[in-house]
Scaffold this motif. Structure first.
Motif, PDB file in Angstrom:
ATOM      1  N   ARG A   1       0.779  -1.232   0.000  1.00  0.00           N
ATOM      2  CA  ARG A   1       0.000   0.000   0.000  1.00  0.00           C
ATOM      3  C   ARG A   1       0.817   1.292   0.000  1.00  0.00           C
ATOM      4  O   ARG A   1       0.237   2.376   0.102  1.00  0.00           O
ATOM      5  CB  ARG A   1      -0.914   0.017   1.230  1.00  0.00           C
ATOM      6  N   HIS A   2       2.125   1.203  -0.068  1.00  0.00           N
ATOM      7  CA  HIS A   2       2.930   2.425  -0.021  1.00  0.00           C
ATOM      8  C   HIS A   2       2.661   3.268  -1.271  1.00  0.00           C
ATOM      9  O   HIS A   2       2.698   2.767  -2.392  1.00  0.00           O
ATOM     10  CB  HIS A   2       4.418   2.088   0.080  1.00  0.00           C
ATOM     11  N   PRO A   3       2.411   4.552  -1.092  1.00  0.00           N
ATOM     12  CA  PRO A   3       2.057   5.399  -2.240  1.00  0.00           C
ATOM     13  C   PRO A   3       3.198   5.571  -3.249  1.00  0.00           C
ATOM     14  O   PRO A   3       2.945   5.772  -4.435  1.00  0.00           O
ATOM     15  CB  PRO A   3       1.683   6.737  -1.625  1.00  0.00           C
ATOM     16  N   ASP A   4       4.455   5.453  -2.814  1.00  0.00           N
ATOM     17  CA  ASP A   4       5.578   5.603  -3.746  1.00  0.00           C
ATOM     18  C   ASP A   4       5.771   4.348  -4.592  1.00  0.00           C
ATOM     19  O   ASP A   4       6.280   4.428  -5.704  1.00  0.00           O
ATOM     20  CB  ASP A   4       6.875   5.896  -2.989  1.00  0.00           C
ATOM     21  N   LEU A   5       5.397   3.211  -4.072  1.00  0.00           N
ATOM     22  CA  LEU A   5       5.610   1.963  -4.805  1.00  0.00           C
ATOM     23  C   LEU A   5       4.466   1.648  -5.757  1.00  0.00           C
ATOM     24  O   LEU A   5       4.691   1.249  -6.886  1.00  0.00           O
ATOM     25  CB  LEU A   5       5.807   0.800  -3.822  1.00  0.00           C
ATOM     26  N   ALA A   6       3.263   1.795  -5.275  1.00  0.00           N
ATOM     27  CA  ALA A   6       2.128   1.457  -6.137  1.00  0.00           C
ATOM     28  C   ALA A   6       0.921   2.256  -5.692  1.00  0.00           C
ATOM     29  O   ALA A   6       0.405   2.058  -4.595  1.00  0.00           O
ATOM     30  CB  ALA A   6       1.825  -0.021  -6.046  1.00  0.00           C
TER      31      ALA A   6
ATOM     32  N   ALA B   1      -2.946   9.415   2.513  1.00  0.00           N
ATOM     33  CA  ALA B   1      -3.779   9.431   3.724  1.00  0.00           C
ATOM     34  C   ALA B   1      -4.014   8.015   4.243  1.00  0.00           C
ATOM     35  O   ALA B   1      -3.947   7.764   5.458  1.00  0.00           O
ATOM     36  CB  ALA B   1      -5.104  10.121   3.439  1.00  0.00           C
ATOM     37  N   GLU B   2      -4.264   7.068   3.327  1.00  0.00           N
ATOM     38  CA  GLU B   2      -4.474   5.679   3.748  1.00  0.00           C
ATOM     39  C   GLU B   2      -3.198   5.088   4.348  1.00  0.00           C
ATOM     40  O   GLU B   2      -3.253   4.350   5.332  1.00  0.00           O
ATOM     41  CB  GLU B   2      -4.946   4.832   2.568  1.00  0.00           C
ATOM     42  N   PHE B   3      -2.042   5.415   3.740  1.00  0.00           N
ATOM     43  CA  PHE B   3      -0.797   4.895   4.284  1.00  0.00           C
ATOM     44  C   PHE B   3      -0.487   5.516   5.646  1.00  0.00           C
ATOM     45  O   PHE B   3      -0.001   4.841   6.552  1.00  0.00           O
ATOM     46  CB  PHE B   3       0.376   5.147   3.319  1.00  0.00           C
TER      47      PHE B   3
END
Length: 153
Positions: A36-41, A53-55
Motif C-alpha cells: 500500500r505504499h504510495p511511492d511503490l504502487a 492518507a491511507e498509508f
C-alpha cells in the motif's frame, strides 16, 4: 478490556494471530506497507493524496498496536494479567471472582515427633510419672503391711 479487544482487532488487520509479539506485528506491517505504499504502487482509481492518507492511517494503526503490545507486555511482566479468575478445567466456561476468593481453612498441624519437647513438657511428663509411681508404691506398701509381708520394725 477495551485495550485488549482493540489490540486483537489491530492484530487481525495486520494479519497476525491474537497472541502475536512485536516482531510478528512488524512483519505484518512491512508486508502491508509494500502493498500500500504510495511511492511503490498507487492503486488504480485513487489519487496520490488518498493513497498518502491511507498509508498514514496504516502507519498510525501500526504505532497504536505496537504501543498496546508494549503496555500488555509490561502488565504481564508485573503480573497484572493473571488469568487465575477463569476456571480452566471446563474450557473457561466458569468465571471465578478472585476478590471473593478465600483460601481454604487449614487445620493447625500437630507438632511432629521429631521436634524436641520443651522444658515445661518434660516437667509435666516427669510429674505425671512420679504421681503414678508414688501411687503404685503406696498401694503396694499398704497391701504388704496388711499381709505382713514387710518387716514392721
Amino acid at each position: 478490556m477495551a485495550g485488549r479487544s482493540r489490540l486483537r482487532v489491530l492484530l487481525r488487520d495486520f494479519g497476525c494471530p491474537a497472541e502475536a509479539d512485536a516482531a510478528t506485528l512488524a512483519a505484518g506491517f512491512r508486508r502491508l506497507a509494500k502493498e500500500r505504499h504510495p511511492d511503490l504502487a498507487v492503486p488504480l482509481g485513487k489519487s496520490r493524496q488518498t493513497a498518502n492518507a491511507e498509508f498514514a492511517e496504516l502507519r498510525k494503526r501500526f504505532e497504536e498496536a505496537k504501543e498496546l503490545l508494549e503496555k500488555q507486555k509490561e502488565m504481564e511482566d508485573r503480573g497484572h494479567m493473571r488469568h487465575d479468575h477463569i476456571i480452566a478445567s471446563h474450557g473457561g466456561l466458569f468465571y471465578h471472582d478472585p476478590y471473593k476468593w478465600r483460601p481454604p481453612k487449614t487445620r493447625k498441624e500437630k507438632p511432629s515427633a521429631e521436634e524436641p519437647a520443651d522444658l515445661i513438657t518434660k516437667v509435666k511428663a516427669l510429674s505425671l510419672l512420679a504421681a503414678v509411681l508414688s501411687g503404685t508404691l503406696y498401694v503396694f506398701d499398704r497391701t504388704a503391711r496388711k499381709r505382713s509381708l514387710l518387716w514392721n520394725g
